[in-house]
Design a protein around this motif. Structure first.
Motif, PDB file in Angstrom:
ATOM      1  N   ASP A  78     -31.277 -89.322 -70.333  1.00 27.68           N
ATOM      2  CA  ASP A  78     -31.079 -90.208 -69.177  1.00 27.68           C
ATOM      3  C   ASP A  78     -30.152 -91.361 -69.530  1.00 27.68           C
ATOM      4  O   ASP A  78     -29.274 -91.733 -68.746  1.00 27.68           O
ATOM      5  CB  ASP A  78     -32.426 -90.765 -68.687  1.00 27.68           C
ATOM      6  N   ASN A 119     -26.379 -91.932 -68.063  1.00 29.14           N
ATOM      7  CA  ASN A 119     -26.061 -93.205 -67.389  1.00 29.14           C
ATOM      8  C   ASN A 119     -24.785 -93.825 -67.938  1.00 29.14           C
ATOM      9  O   ASN A 119     -23.940 -94.297 -67.182  1.00 29.14           O
ATOM     10  CB  ASN A 119     -27.212 -94.196 -67.554  1.00 29.14           C
ATOM     11  N   LYS A 123     -21.477 -94.387 -65.784  1.00 29.79           N
ATOM     12  CA  LYS A 123     -21.149 -95.780 -65.469  1.00 29.79           C
ATOM     13  C   LYS A 123     -19.857 -96.244 -66.124  1.00 29.79           C
ATOM     14  O   LYS A 123     -19.054 -96.946 -65.518  1.00 29.79           O
ATOM     15  CB  LYS A 123     -22.316 -96.669 -65.907  1.00 29.79           C
TER      16      LYS A 123
END
Ligand code: ZN
Length: 107
Positions: free
Chosen positions: A77, A81, A85
């Motif tokens: 996760d 991310n 991002k």
């Protein structure tokens, strides 16, 4: 009957031939597999690749660690991310999922 799916990139409705007009991408292979409740081999391989990268990272610090999907999932996760991002990656390319049917679109 032909189920209609949502594009995993832009969340628009795919055509009956499982094509996304706005992404100009054909999802017919993915749709056929979704109807059987499974991912195509290339997507399973992609999931395995990500999970293995995360496991090897964990092993850098804890060489004796065993395969534990909770720990791997936590690293995964965070990694996903960062890639989304800061590097503009697409979640569906990193860790694909089954196509979602039309009726899951929220009004
Ligand atoms: Zn799309």
């Amino acid at each position: 009957m032909t189920e209609k799916f949502i594009c995993p990139y832009c969340e628009r409705l795919l055509t009956e031939k499982h094509y996304c007009v706005s992404c100009k991408k054909d999802f017919s292979i993915e749709a056929a597999h979704t109807n059987e409740g499974t991912l195509p081999d290339y997507q399973i391989a992609q999931q395995d690749y990500i999970d293995n990268v995360c496991f090897h990272l964990l092993k850098e610090f804890i060489p004796t660690s065993n395969w534990d999907i909770r720990q791997i999932g936590t690293i995964r996760d965070a990694l996903i991310n960062v890639l989304i991002k800061f590097h503009g990656k697409k979640e569906y390319d990193l860790y694909p999922w089954l196509l979602e049917p039309e009726d899951t679109i929220s009004m």
